[in-house]
Every structure is written in C-alpha cells, then in structure tokens.
Design an enzyme around this catalytic site. Sequence first.
Site, PDB file in Angstrom:
ATOM      1  N   TRP A 129       0.834  -1.121  -0.061  1.00 35.60           N
ATOM      2  CA  TRP A 129       0.166  -0.041  -0.091  1.00 35.60           C
ATOM      3  C   TRP A 129       0.915   1.484  -0.091  1.00 35.60           C
ATOM      4  O   TRP A 129       1.699   1.511   0.889  1.00 35.60           O
ATOM      5  CB  TRP A 129      -0.822   0.065   1.096  1.00 35.60           C
ATOM      6  CG  TRP A 129      -1.875   1.023   1.174  1.00 35.60           C
ATOM      7  CD1 TRP A 129      -1.600   2.567   1.288  1.00 35.60           C
ATOM      8  CD2 TRP A 129      -3.333   1.233   0.922  1.00 35.60           C
ATOM      9  NE1 TRP A 129      -2.599   3.344   1.195  1.00 35.60           N
ATOM     10  CE2 TRP A 129      -3.857   2.496   1.180  1.00 35.60           C
ATOM     11  CE3 TRP A 129      -4.218   0.114   0.839  1.00 35.60           C
ATOM     12  CZ2 TRP A 129      -5.100   2.877   1.093  1.00 35.60           C
ATOM     13  CZ3 TRP A 129      -5.453   0.511   0.651  1.00 35.60           C
ATOM     14  CH2 TRP A 129      -5.891   1.829   0.789  1.00 35.60           C
ATOM     15  N   GLU A 202       7.947  -1.090   1.836  1.00 35.05           N
ATOM     16  CA  GLU A 202       7.663  -0.769   3.429  1.00 35.05           C
ATOM     17  C   GLU A 202       8.520  -1.927   4.130  1.00 35.05           C
ATOM     18  O   GLU A 202       8.352  -2.897   3.743  1.00 35.05           O
ATOM     19  CB  GLU A 202       6.145  -1.006   3.885  1.00 35.05           C
ATOM     20  CG  GLU A 202       5.455   0.160   3.245  1.00 35.05           C
ATOM     21  CD  GLU A 202       3.914  -0.345   3.636  1.00 35.05           C
ATOM     22  OE1 GLU A 202       3.284   0.220   4.691  1.00 35.05           O
ATOM     23  OE2 GLU A 202       3.200  -1.082   3.181  1.00 35.05           O
ATOM     24  N   ASP A 235       9.414   3.148   1.895  1.00 32.27           N
ATOM     25  CA  ASP A 235       8.061   3.755   2.153  1.00 32.27           C
ATOM     26  C   ASP A 235       8.321   3.649   3.731  1.00 32.27           C
ATOM     27  O   ASP A 235       7.665   2.721   4.125  1.00 32.27           O
ATOM     28  CB  ASP A 235       6.920   3.169   1.480  1.00 32.27           C
ATOM     29  CG  ASP A 235       5.770   4.074   1.848  1.00 32.27           C
ATOM     30  OD1 ASP A 235       5.940   4.800   2.853  1.00 32.27           O
ATOM     31  OD2 ASP A 235       4.849   3.908   1.104  1.00 32.27           O
ATOM     32  N   GLN A 238       4.868   4.781   7.910  1.00 30.30           N
ATOM     33  CA  GLN A 238       4.145   4.617   9.156  1.00 30.30           C
ATOM     34  C   GLN A 238       5.182   3.886  10.194  1.00 30.30           C
ATOM     35  O   GLN A 238       5.059   3.880  11.169  1.00 30.30           O
ATOM     36  CB  GLN A 238       3.268   3.322   9.177  1.00 30.30           C
ATOM     37  CG  GLN A 238       2.026   3.955   8.323  1.00 30.30           C
ATOM     38  CD  GLN A 238       0.889   2.887   8.307  1.00 30.30           C
ATOM     39  OE1 GLN A 238       0.681   1.982   9.266  1.00 30.30           O
ATOM     40  NE2 GLN A 238       0.037   2.927   7.223  1.00 30.30           N
ATOM     41  N   LYS A 264       2.993  10.592   7.137  1.00 28.42           N
ATOM     42  CA  LYS A 264       2.309  10.391   8.355  1.00 28.42           C
ATOM     43  C   LYS A 264       3.097  10.649   9.807  1.00 28.42           C
ATOM     44  O   LYS A 264       2.644  11.856  10.198  1.00 28.42           O
ATOM     45  CB  LYS A 264       1.963   8.949   8.556  1.00 28.42           C
ATOM     46  CG  LYS A 264       0.968   8.394   7.324  1.00 28.42           C
ATOM     47  CD  LYS A 264       0.485   6.944   7.687  1.00 28.42           C
ATOM     48  CE  LYS A 264      -0.286   6.467   6.748  1.00 28.42           C
ATOM     49  NZ  LYS A 264      -1.852   7.063   6.633  1.00 28.42           N
ATOM     50  N   ARG A 398      -4.497  -4.162  13.746  1.00 28.05           N
ATOM     51  CA  ARG A 398      -3.356  -3.162  13.848  1.00 28.05           C
ATOM     52  C   ARG A 398      -3.465  -2.468  15.015  1.00 28.05           C
ATOM     53  O   ARG A 398      -4.435  -1.766  15.498  1.00 28.05           O
ATOM     54  CB  ARG A 398      -3.089  -2.528  12.631  1.00 28.05           C
ATOM     55  CG  ARG A 398      -2.914  -3.253  11.498  1.00 28.05           C
ATOM     56  CD  ARG A 398      -2.472  -2.616  10.133  1.00 28.05           C
ATOM     57  NE  ARG A 398      -3.414  -1.732   9.869  1.00 28.05           N
ATOM     58  CZ  ARG A 398      -3.520  -0.507   9.217  1.00 28.05           C
ATOM     59  NH1 ARG A 398      -2.224  -0.411   8.526  1.00 28.05           N
ATOM     60  NH2 ARG A 398      -4.458   0.064   8.435  1.00 28.05           N
TER      61      ARG A 398
END
Length: 427
Positions: A129, A202, A235, A238, A264, A398
């Site tokens: 994502w 990620e 990436d 998060q 974020k 999560r």
Amino acid sequence: MSDFSEHLVRYGVPFAPDLVERAAGSRVTTRDGAEVLDFTSGQMSSVLGHAHPDVVETVARAVATLDHLHSGMLSPPLLEFASALAGTLPGPLSKVLLVSTGAESNEAALKMAKLATGRYEIVSFDRSWHGMTSGAAAATFSAGRRGYGPPIPGNLALPTPDAYRSPFRRADGSHDWETELDVGFELVDRQSAGSLAACMIEPILSSGGIIELPPGYLARLREKCDERGMLLILDEAQTGVGRTGTMYAFERDGVAPDLLTLSKTLGAGLPVAAVVTSPEIEQTCHERGFLFYTTHVSDPLAASVAHTVLRVVARDGLTERARALGEVMTPRLLELRDRYEQVGDVRGRGLLQGIELVADKVSRTPNLALNHELTAECLRRGLHVNIVQLPGLGGVVRMAPPLTITEDDLHLGLDILRDSLAATAGR
C-alpha cells in the site's frame, strides 16, 4: 450522529457512528462525551499524541508569521528542517524534498527513480500500500486496483515474505524467504521489458498485515536491486520517526535506501511528507529536468511542524520509549495468542504491532468476521484499533498508539482488547 449521506462522498471505509469533537494526548472525545483511547494514532500518524503542546505552539507561531509561500521561495524553517532531517540519516541521504502527503512523496520518489535510471518498471510487494494517486496506486497491490482502467504500465509484484502464511518452507517447516525472494525475482525478470527502475517497499508492511521483513531480507533485496541496476525506495510512512524503536525501521538491518519517503509520522498528524535521496541522484534528476512543482512544496508551516516533531522525538527519547513500550506490549499480545485459538500470530516491532485472527490455529483460515466484531466491541468499550478493514488486511488487528502514551494507558488499552476478545471469540 448527523446525517452524512446528504453531502459526503464515501471513500472506502465505514464511518464511525459518533462524531468526534476534540482530541488530546492518547484520547479522542465524541460529541456525547465518550472518551476513546486511540490505539491508531489517528491515521497511524500522531506519534506525539493529539494536541501536543510543542506542535500547537509551532502551528500558532507559523500561521501568524510564515505559513505559505510561492513554491519558488525558500525560508529559514525549510532549511533548518532539511538540515535536521538529514542529520538523522546515513550520509548519502542528504537531499530533501518537502511535500504534503504520503502518496505525494511516493509519486515524487517514483518520478525521480524513473528519471535517474532512464527506466520505468517498478517492483513492489503483492500486499503493498503506497497511496491512492496514479503512480502510487499502480504500485499498490493490496486494494483499489479494479474498475478504474489500466494502471500505469510497468508495475510488477514481488511475493510478500509473510512468515506465518508463506508456502515457501524449509524441511524443518521454517520460512524459506531466500527461495521465495529468488523465485519472486525470477518472475520479475521474466515479466520485465528490460526497464527495471526501482523496487519500492515498506520495511514493515502495515496495511498488508503487519508483516516484518525477515532478518537478512533487506540486505539480499538490496543485492538483487544492485545486480539489476535498480534503485531501492523505502516507504517509511508508518515506520519512520521512532515508531519501531529505531528512528527508521531500516536501521535494524543496516541497509540504507537510495530514496526514503516519509509522511504520516513526520507531521505527527498534520499533512507533512518528504523524500530524501543522495546528492548524486538529485544532481542527475536536476540535469534531466526533474519537475515536481506543487502548490505546497517547501511550505514553511509544514517545515516548522516537521522540525518540531524531530526535536521532540530526540529531546524526549521517544525512539527508546517506543522500544521499551513495545517490550511491554509484545508479551501481553503473546498471552492472547497462547490463550485463544482464534489468535494465530503476533508480530510487529516497537509501537507498531498486530494480531492475526484465524478460525483456528490448524487451518489458519483468516477470520475477517471476528476482526469486524472485535474492532466494534473494542470501540464500544472505549478503544480504537484497526483503522483499515480491507481484503488485503485479512484478519489482522493493527495497533500503533502514540509514542507519548503512558504505560498505564497502554495497559488499559490492552486490557480492553483482552476483554473484547473474550466477549467475541466465543460467539
């Protein structure tokens, strides 16, 4: 709740039943006065909690003095932020582009990678994502690919190294990620039109189900990229800025990317994002006419906020705090795994962790129905978890509370999770 159907576009997830009127620290408060413990840091972003006094002061000062400029104008806050951010990263990563959102930072990184290499193919995980804008969406395989016409050409999928579910196994039953990665790149090579530009991943897949890369994976992936002349884009929307117990998740592996994207957590809940790369890549892109001229690029307000976030994280030792609180969190989640047949796996790092819900431990069938029930029960009892419930997420709950959460509130949230699981798992 007010009727949202008259004016609001629905954008993919169900709206919560109550209107939120204010938020502070680790809690949000609804219009009817109910307090909810926020175990998702808003949209996985508010690493300092809500309404952090340093951020409030910075925003008030910046809005009153220097908030927005013509995109060709520079400001002291921008230069100070860029220097501070580069100071947290390995030497080659020193050139900073400040933008607004995670998808935007990934778009910029993809354009730089394509321009610098002269190629166009992008490899990403099959449960990735990276955002909803065109280039980022084309590199996103977990959801949102159907019904919008052809994605940008040249996007290829790599198997996600999910140790709990991967079919690649050694004789002793352990996860054979080396073979999985080799087979993945064999397929990439067969599909490639000879224009491999970059691999974007990620370090811990979040929407993909809190999937940690096995130790050694990132180093081997780096080798695969180097062998093909590909750039490596990480990436860390998060995972960056302390959440995993190191400033950046890639530090665990000692493997730096060619391009790093942050969003974020960098803005602690405000729309701030950045791309960081090497002087060599920046120079090549500049010589080839790199264009990413947007309305809010290099905005001083965003720079001031991001610089404040970096200062607070360093000043208050929040990276170390995330590591310590993660060590509190993990054994409590493991207790749930040991107690309940429906908790198949626990994974994550620092204050980014999750539990995977299954029908039973033998079949490992994803239990999305229990996921929905548990999330709703937690919210009813005053805990917000699991902000995305899409097919790519499966049955994973999560949790990413603010790095500023008190240990008492961390335990309170885990108590609510435990009690909600007891109330729903037996239904």
